[in-house]
Enzyme design. Structure first.
Site, PDB file in Angstrom:
ATOM      1  N   ASP A  26      -7.333  41.872 110.174  1.00  0.00           N
ATOM      2  CA  ASP A  26      -7.497  42.202 108.673  1.00  0.00           C
ATOM      3  C   ASP A  26      -8.823  41.757 108.297  1.00  0.00           C
ATOM      4  O   ASP A  26      -8.974  40.466 108.282  1.00  0.00           O
ATOM      5  CB  ASP A  26      -6.373  41.888 107.959  1.00  0.00           C
ATOM      6  N   GLY A  36     -21.354  38.436 106.132  1.00  0.00           N
ATOM      7  CA  GLY A  36     -21.558  37.115 106.550  1.00  0.00           C
ATOM      8  C   GLY A  36     -21.481  37.062 108.193  1.00  0.00           C
ATOM      9  O   GLY A  36     -22.380  36.440 108.757  1.00  0.00           O
ATOM     10  N   ALA A  66     -20.188  51.789 105.019  1.00  0.00           N
ATOM     11  CA  ALA A  66     -19.602  53.040 104.688  1.00  0.00           C
ATOM     12  C   ALA A  66     -19.236  53.040 103.142  1.00  0.00           C
ATOM     13  O   ALA A  66     -18.289  52.634 102.765  1.00  0.00           O
ATOM     14  CB  ALA A  66     -18.444  53.216 105.291  1.00  0.00           C
ATOM     15  N   TYR A  86     -10.611  51.944  94.445  1.00  0.00           N
ATOM     16  CA  TYR A  86     -11.412  52.439  95.631  1.00  0.00           C
ATOM     17  C   TYR A  86     -12.891  52.691  95.247  1.00  0.00           C
ATOM     18  O   TYR A  86     -13.900  52.123  95.967  1.00  0.00           O
ATOM     19  CB  TYR A  86     -11.001  54.032  96.136  1.00  0.00           C
ATOM     20  N   THR A 145     -15.377  64.735 104.282  1.00  0.00           N
ATOM     21  CA  THR A 145     -15.435  65.013 105.740  1.00  0.00           C
ATOM     22  C   THR A 145     -14.161  65.301 106.213  1.00  0.00           C
ATOM     23  O   THR A 145     -13.254  64.765 105.902  1.00  0.00           O
ATOM     24  CB  THR A 145     -16.059  63.883 106.424  1.00  0.00           C
TER      25      THR A 145
END
Ligand code: UDP
Length: 312
Positions: free
Chosen positions: A56, A102, A114, A145, A175
């Site tokens: 994650d 980082g 993205a 989001y 997309t």
């Protein structure tokens, strides 16, 4: 190049893995698999230039060895998914982007974010140019989001300006293509799944809202060109072939010979659902020499074929 693709087991991430491997690069795909799936990269298992790490990226990212490019594609990306995982969506867009930046800085790597047409919100400018600041409801259901991605753009530019990190930002418009999840709730898998089961297609609201649907191969080409360019401001990648959702439903029914028609579901429409969306893609055309090549008449049958296998 040796590239790290976060979200590498997702819809777009897995297609990026394929493209970078095909170009001769080495790919490390990282994914926590909450919305991604190893099925999308199963064909790459055992490939000598491919490595998958389950992690994650909202937690510190460790990767041994050098890295030339980091492509940050990890995030739930459909309204249904980010409503189900609101905190994870905010974390991966903020903490995850910080960690990926980082890592890129520590490795001296190029960084590509993205981003999304969602940063324009329910747009008051049409079509949307990269110079448009957007119209986002911070506290609405889509805010988790939209705001995470807006923060992600801001911190990417901060790393570029403060640390001189070599960065790119792609703003991705709708997309579609193989490896979308059948149950991700987006209009393309929903409609195709319904059509293949012989059900009526569920059009939310009155179906007058518009989108432009680009085939995944066109997007991947745009991203590949952007990474290899030296352009650090955001670039919209999307087609300008705009259609209403009701019209799109008719196209799907026609291509699948589905006689069940469409049904309007007013209540299902999520608050702040953009009424119109169409990119101004002049920048991508001029700077990247990019243009969408795959029409719906070619891309949709390929996608339908993919879902036929999934639906069984
Ligand atoms: N939509 C629909 N029926 C569905 C799923 C979505 O009419 O079964 C509509 C949705 O309300 C939106 C458009 O299709 O106006 C595109 O939705 P999607 O979730 O694919 O992506 P978005 O562009 O909103 O992020």
């Amino acid at each position: 190049m040796r590239v790290l693709i976060t979200g590498g087991a997702g819809f777009l991430g897995s297609h990026l893995c394929d493209r970078f491997l095909a170009e001769g690069h080495t790919v490390i795909a990282m994914d926590n698999l909450i919305t991604g799936n190893t099925r999308n990269i199963a064909h790459l298992a055992g490939h000598e230039r491919f490595l998958f790490i389950r992690h994650d990226v909202s937690n510190h990212i460790f990767v041994a060895g050098h890295i030339d490019a980091v492509l940050h594609f990890a995030s739930p990306a459909s309204p249904i998914d980010y409503l189900k995982y609101p905190i994870q969506t905010l974390k991966v867009g903020s903490l995850g982007t910080h960690n990926a930046l980082g890592l890129a800085l520590a490795k001296g790597a190029r960084f590509l974010l993205a981003s999304t047409s969602e940063i324009y919100g329910d747009p008051l400018e049409h079509p949307q140019k990269e110079t448009y600041y957007g119209n986002v409801n911070t506290i609405g259901p889509r805010g988790v989001y939209d705001e995470a991605k807006r923060f992600a753009e801001a911190i990417t530019m901060a790393y570029h300006r403060a640390h001189g990190l070599d960065t790119r930002i792609v703003r991705i418009f709708n997309t579609y293509g193989p490896r979308m999840r059948l149950d991700d709730g987006r209009v393309v898998p929903n409609f195709i799944g319904q059509a293949l089961r012989g059900e009526a297609l569920t059009v939310y609201g009155d179906g007058s809202q518009t989108r432009c649907f680009q085939y995944v191969d066109d997007l991947i080409e745009g991203i590949y060109r952007l990474l290899n360019s030296n352009f650090t401001d955001p670039v919209n990648i999307g087609t300008t072939h705009e259609m209403s959702i009701a019209e799109f439903a008719r196209v799907v029914n026609e291509l699948t010979d589905n006689p069940a028609g469409i049904v309007f579901k007013e209540a299902e429409r999520i608050k702040d659902d953009p009424q119109t969306r169409r990119p101004d893609n002049t920048r991508a055309r001029e700077i990247l020499g990019w243009e969408p090549k795959v029409p719906l008449s070619e891309g949709l049958p390929k996608t339908i074929e993919y879902f036929q296998d999934v639906v069984g």
